[in-house]
Design a protein around this motif. Structure first.
Motif, PDB file in Angstrom:
ATOM      1  N   MET A 169       0.945  -1.165  -0.076  1.00 54.91           N
ATOM      2  CA  MET A 169       0.024  -0.153  -0.122  1.00 54.91           C
ATOM      3  C   MET A 169       0.875   1.187   0.059  1.00 54.91           C
ATOM      4  SD  MET A 169      -2.865  -1.533   2.792  1.00 54.91           S
ATOM      5  CE  MET A 169      -3.717   0.127   2.804  1.00 54.91           C
ATOM      6  N   SER A 170       0.447   2.211  -0.734  1.00 57.14           N
ATOM      7  CA  SER A 170       1.472   3.466  -0.991  1.00 57.14           C
ATOM      8  C   SER A 170       0.616   4.581  -1.201  1.00 57.14           C
ATOM      9  CB  SER A 170       2.478   3.218  -2.045  1.00 57.14           C
ATOM     10  OG  SER A 170       3.081   4.433  -2.426  1.00 57.14           O
ATOM     11  N   GLY A 171       0.918   5.583  -0.235  1.00 54.61           N
ATOM     12  CA  GLY A 171       0.358   6.825  -0.333  1.00 54.61           C
ATOM     13  C   GLY A 171       0.741   7.808   0.403  1.00 54.61           C
ATOM     14  N   SER A 172      -0.127   8.681   1.187  1.00 48.26           N
ATOM     15  CA  SER A 172       0.431   9.823   2.067  1.00 48.26           C
ATOM     16  C   SER A 172      -0.615   9.841   3.382  1.00 48.26           C
ATOM     17  CB  SER A 172       0.243  11.215   1.689  1.00 48.26           C
ATOM     18  OG  SER A 172       0.966  11.272   0.208  1.00 48.26           O
ATOM     19  N   MET A 173       0.127  10.117   4.385  1.00 49.59           N
ATOM     20  CA  MET A 173      -0.538  10.019   5.657  1.00 49.59           C
ATOM     21  C   MET A 173      -0.330  11.378   6.462  1.00 49.59           C
ATOM     22  SD  MET A 173      -0.292   6.298   7.257  1.00 49.59           S
ATOM     23  CE  MET A 173      -0.985   4.914   6.524  1.00 49.59           C
ATOM     24  N   GLY A 174      -1.009  12.566   6.036  1.00 50.66           N
ATOM     25  CA  GLY A 174      -1.151  13.777   6.656  1.00 50.66           C
ATOM     26  C   GLY A 174       0.570  14.448   6.843  1.00 50.66           C
ATOM     27  N   ASN A 175       0.582  14.781   7.898  1.00 50.19           N
ATOM     28  CA  ASN A 175       1.874  15.545   7.854  1.00 50.19           C
ATOM     29  C   ASN A 175       3.356  14.793   8.225  1.00 50.19           C
ATOM     30  OD1 ASN A 175       1.989  14.625  10.671  1.00 50.19           O
ATOM     31  ND2 ASN A 175       1.687  16.552  11.653  1.00 50.19           N
ATOM     32  N   VAL A 176       3.090  13.530   8.034  1.00 51.18           N
ATOM     33  CA  VAL A 176       4.293  12.542   8.098  1.00 51.18           C
ATOM     34  C   VAL A 176       4.817  12.068   6.579  1.00 51.18           C
ATOM     35  CG1 VAL A 176       3.859  11.451  10.228  1.00 51.18           C
ATOM     36  CG2 VAL A 176       2.864  10.497   8.134  1.00 51.18           C
ATOM     37  N   GLY A 177       4.030  12.742   5.826  1.00 50.94           N
ATOM     38  CA  GLY A 177       4.259  12.324   4.269  1.00 50.94           C
ATOM     39  C   GLY A 177       3.979  10.889   3.775  1.00 50.94           C
ATOM     40  N   ARG A 178       4.850  10.636   3.097  1.00 50.93           N
ATOM     41  CA  ARG A 178       4.569   9.068   2.189  1.00 50.93           C
ATOM     42  C   ARG A 178       4.502   8.250   3.302  1.00 50.93           C
ATOM     43  NH1 ARG A 178       9.003   8.511  -1.874  1.00 50.93           N
ATOM     44  NH2 ARG A 178      10.159  10.026  -0.397  1.00 50.93           N
ATOM     45  N   ALA A 179       3.782   6.993   3.201  1.00 54.76           N
ATOM     46  CA  ALA A 179       3.775   5.905   3.749  1.00 54.76           C
ATOM     47  C   ALA A 179       3.630   4.675   3.108  1.00 54.76           C
ATOM     48  CB  ALA A 179       2.530   6.199   4.726  1.00 54.76           C
ATOM     49  N   ILE A 180       4.492   3.674   3.025  1.00 55.16           N
ATOM     50  CA  ILE A 180       4.501   2.511   2.174  1.00 55.16           C
ATOM     51  C   ILE A 180       4.630   1.408   3.145  1.00 55.16           C
ATOM     52  CG2 ILE A 180       5.527   1.650   0.281  1.00 55.16           C
ATOM     53  CD1 ILE A 180       7.120   4.469  -0.154  1.00 55.16           C
ATOM     54  N   GLY A 181       3.707   0.409   2.724  1.00 55.26           N
ATOM     55  CA  GLY A 181       3.824  -0.637   3.658  1.00 55.26           C
ATOM     56  C   GLY A 181       2.767  -1.329   3.658  1.00 55.26           C
TER      57      GLY A 181
END
Length: 228
Positions: A169-181
């Motif tokens: 899964m790959s995208g963005s999570m608010g102020n932490v930016g990109r999240a991939i996992g």
């Protein structure tokens, strides 16, 4: 076998029978039930997450390696990364040893593509090793990260943008930016294991909890990333 498949009520879903400790369906049954619904779209004209697709990948790996998936994972992932606590989950005896009380009678045969058990540290170490270049060549990792966008924010979950790569899964999570996992859920727990590459010091976080709401684990992962 065909008669048995036809007699299964269509409302009796895979997840419903799996969670109530029935004996796992055979490979033929699960494929028959899925294929009876027909294709969602013509090949090349759409995208959908598919556990059955990963079952085919498992079978291909085992055919090429001439070995079980569990042994391949041990040789190529667990040992190189020092994941001593990781096991390939394929027996009811292993189920009885799990942390979650409601998992003790769960038959891992319901997870046709295979499943691992281990600790949250193991999960974080595995994903972090992937992004540190310890498992794949750089070109292969780039291909794995090639993303298909599927939408924006999701109610109750931290996603501001989400999509899928190859198994990630790959995208963005608010102020932490990109999240991939990946987030995952079963009949007894949910988890969220994510790498946050946009932080000043990129990190990988793994969170597991009971219940069925993946957003709980995802939000906890984001809070940990923000705090660190």
């Amino acid at each position: 076998m065909t008669k048995a498949i036809r007699e299964r009520p269509r409302t009796l879903t895979f997840h419903a029978v799996g969670s109530r400790a029935d004996e796992p369906w055979s490979r033929e049954e699960v494929l028959g039930a899925a294929l009876a619904e027909g294709m969602r779209f013509a090949p090349g004209n759409g995208w959908s997450y598919s556990n059955i697709g990963y079952m085919f990948v498992r079978e291909l790996i085992e055919e090429i390696a001439a070995n079980s998936l569990g042994q391949v994972i041990s040789d190529m992932i667990s040992e190189p990364l020092g994941l001593a606590g990781v096991e390939f989950w394929d027996t009811l005896e292993q189920s009885a040893s799990l942390h979650w009380e409601t998992a003790k009678g769960y038959d891992p045969g319901w997870v046709y593509h295979g499943c691992l058990i281990g600790t949250t540290s193991d999960a974080a170490r595995l994903l972090h090793g992937l992004f540190q270049g310890e498992l794949l060549q750089s070109e292969t990792l780039r291909d794995m990260l090639d993303r298909h966008p599927v939408g924006g924010s999701i109610s109750g979950r931290p996603w501001s943008e989400c999509g899928y790569g190859c198994g990630l899964m790959s995208g963005s999570m608010g102020n932490v930016g990109r999240a991939i996992g990946h987030s995952g859920g079963g009949p007894f727990s949910v988890n969220a294991v994510y790498h946050f590459p946009d932080l000043a010091e990129p990190m990988t976080v793994a969170c597991f909890t009971d219940g069925t709401d993946e957003g709980v684990a995802e939000n906890a992962a984001v809070k940990i990333a923000q705090r660190e």
